[in-house]
Design a protein around this motif. Structure first.
Motif, PDB file in Angstrom:
ATOM      1  N   GLY A  18      71.128  52.051  -9.220  1.00 32.49           N
ATOM      2  CA  GLY A  18      72.427  52.244  -9.834  1.00 32.49           C
ATOM      3  C   GLY A  18      72.841  51.130 -10.766  1.00 32.49           C
ATOM      4  N   ALA A  19      71.949  50.192 -11.027  1.00 31.26           N
ATOM      5  CA  ALA A  19      72.274  49.089 -11.927  1.00 31.26           C
ATOM      6  C   ALA A  19      72.081  49.527 -13.379  1.00 31.26           C
ATOM      7  N   TYR A  20      72.906  48.986 -14.263  1.00 30.71           N
ATOM      8  CA  TYR A  20      72.832  49.311 -15.682  1.00 30.71           C
ATOM      9  C   TYR A  20      71.480  48.877 -16.236  1.00 30.71           C
ATOM     10  N   ALA A  21      70.780  49.818 -16.914  1.00 24.86           N
ATOM     11  CA  ALA A  21      69.421  49.539 -17.381  1.00 24.86           C
ATOM     12  C   ALA A  21      69.280  49.605 -18.893  1.00 24.86           C
ATOM     13  N   GLY A  22      70.331  50.015 -19.615  1.00 24.83           N
ATOM     14  CA  GLY A  22      70.219  50.062 -21.066  1.00 24.83           C
ATOM     15  C   GLY A  22      70.897  51.290 -21.643  1.00 24.83           C
ATOM     16  N   LEU A  23      70.565  51.600 -22.905  1.00 24.27           N
ATOM     17  CA  LEU A  23      71.191  52.689 -23.634  1.00 24.27           C
ATOM     18  C   LEU A  23      70.169  53.755 -24.034  1.00 24.27           C
ATOM     19  N   VAL A  24      70.648  54.976 -24.174  1.00 23.23           N
ATOM     20  CA  VAL A  24      69.876  56.070 -24.763  1.00 23.23           C
ATOM     21  C   VAL A  24      70.663  56.552 -25.974  1.00 23.23           C
TER      22      VAL A  24
END
Length: 441
Positions: A152-158
């Motif tokens: 659930g940790a922020y991993a980036g953008l799409v």
């Protein structure tokens, strides 16, 4: 379970019974561990196969996407781009891997990109940005969504983008198709209106014949009266004696003429007004222009249309409608619906030796309703859902366009009402509803 070889090996050993059972248990545990290892290996190979299929599937989707795709890490580094990006940017995807997201866009977009990275957890839609392609700018409409890892940790953008020019071209084509559809629909409505108008000609001619005949009759009488009055005025000019004038009044029926003139004029005016109403109704019914909503009497419109309809049958009409029922709607369009429903009812009763037509109307809540119940052939169950389709008809070729009910349904639905069909014990019934005029209008 021990193998034959393992049993022979145990026989060669001079072991105590307790020791022998221990060795058998050890070998059994080894067998179980080996079986579990084989099972795990098979499951791992199957999982790897499914993973490869999933990766191939995702790769195919990314390769065939008609939109640009950029995936970043949490730090804003490019970790994935699709082939569409490669085609429009003319860049090797490998040269971008690990680069900052800013390397993909024109220098003047740095501020927008920093805002995207700062607010990365907030989705962004339809953000217009420039992609630098061969020293030229390509305007994109970009949608940005956050992605998260398994914890659930922020991993980036799409980021997904589409050239604005392509969107505008698609919108233009869609708008053109919509305009063509609207034009075709208007032509179909007008064609059905003209077909309905053609079916009304005989009935309208009969309706107009009565006031015309009355007008001609009155005008001929008034013409005779005018001649007699002219003779009497001529005698007045000759300055005849009172006795001679009194005799002339009696011979020329001047007193009767003076008493008849007003009723004749009033009757003629009434006939002229009736003709004016019929012509105005026909003009309104046949007009191709969109009519504004007006307040009119729905029951009067039904009774007027019933007088126009002249078919092969003359049914007994059971009129249970109220004296008047005011609604707010385009009168011409509602008249078209009424004529279509009445004509269908007449056609359905063509083979009935004792045809009947029951008309009812009223209000319920904030809606007005009218019901047409015929004693005819009814509607077959398989056709109940088909009768609203354009060009569907059960009539012989040349006797129906198959558009009447479809157009009527569209008119009523556009006005916020409903049009429903059902069977009853002796035939079919059609009921339409319309919103009543709001109280604040």
């Amino acid at each position: 379970m021990t193998t034959p070889q393992q049993t022979k090996d145990l026989d060669k050993l001079d072991l105590m019974p307790e020791q022998e059972s221990v060795w058998i248990e050890v070998i059994h545990q080894i067998d179980q561990a080996y079986a579990e290892l084989v099972k795990t290996q098979v499951e791992l190979e199957e999982s790897n196969l499914e993973l490869r299929k999933a990766n191939d599937f995702l790769d195919n989707i990314q390769r065939d996407m008609s939109d640009l795709l950029i995936v970043t890490s949490a730090e804003g580094r490019v970790i994935k781009v699709n082939q569409f990006f490669e085609r429009i940017a003319h860049l090797d995807p490998k040269s971008l891997l690990g680069q900052s997201l800013e390397a993909c866009f024109a220098p003047q977009e740095q501020k927008k990109l920093r805002q995207l990275m700062t607010n990365g957890r907030i989705p962004c839609q339809d953000l217009e940005m420039d992609l630098l392609v061969d020293q030229e700018l390509l305007r994109l409409s970009v949608n940005s969504s956050p992605r998260f890892d398994n914890d659930g940790a922020y991993a980036g953008l799409v980021l997904i983008g589409r050239p604005i020019g392509e969107l505008q071209r698609a919108y233009k084509e869609l708008e053109q198709a919509h305009q063509e559809l609207m034009q075709t629909q208007e032509q179909l409505i007008h064609a059905e209106k003209m077909a309905s108008l053609g079916r009304l000609v005989a009935g309208v001619a009969h309706e107009m014949n009565n006031p015309f005949s009355f007008l001609f009759s009155n005008l001929f009488i008034l013409q005779d009266y005018l001649g007699q009055i002219g003779q009497y005025i001529g005698r007045l000019e000759q300055e005849q004696s009172p006795a001679q004038l009194d005799a002339a009044r009696k011979d020329l029926h001047i007193v009767k003429i003076l008493a008849d003139i007003n009723p004749l004029v009033e009757g003629s005016m009434e006939g002229a007004v009736r003709l004016q109403d019929i012509i105005a109704g026909l003009k309104q019914f046949s007009s191709t222009q969109t009519r504004q909503s007006i307040e009119f009497d729905l029951c009067k419109a039904v009774r007027t249309a019933l007088g126009w309809i002249k078919g092969k049958v003359a049914p007994q009409v059971i009129d249970q409608m109220p004296e008047s029922l005011l609604v707010q709607a385009p009168a011409g369009e509602i008249s078209q619906v009424i004529v279509n429903l009445l004509q269908n009812a007449m056609d359905a009763m063509a083979e009935n030796p004792t045809p009947q037509l029951e008309l009812t109307a009223g209000t319920k809540g904030n809606r007005a309703w009218v019901c047409f119940k015929d004693w005819g052939s009814g509607i077959t169950p398989q056709n109940l859902d088909k009768i609203w389709e354009p060009f569907f008809t059960t009539k012989p070729i040349g006797e129906g366009t198959g558009l009447g009910l479809s157009v009527s349904f569209g008119i009523i639905e556009k006005l916020g009402g409903t049009l429903k069909a059902a069977n009853h014990a002796e035939g079919a019934q059609f009921t339409f509803t319309l919103p009543l005029k709001p109280r604040h209008e």
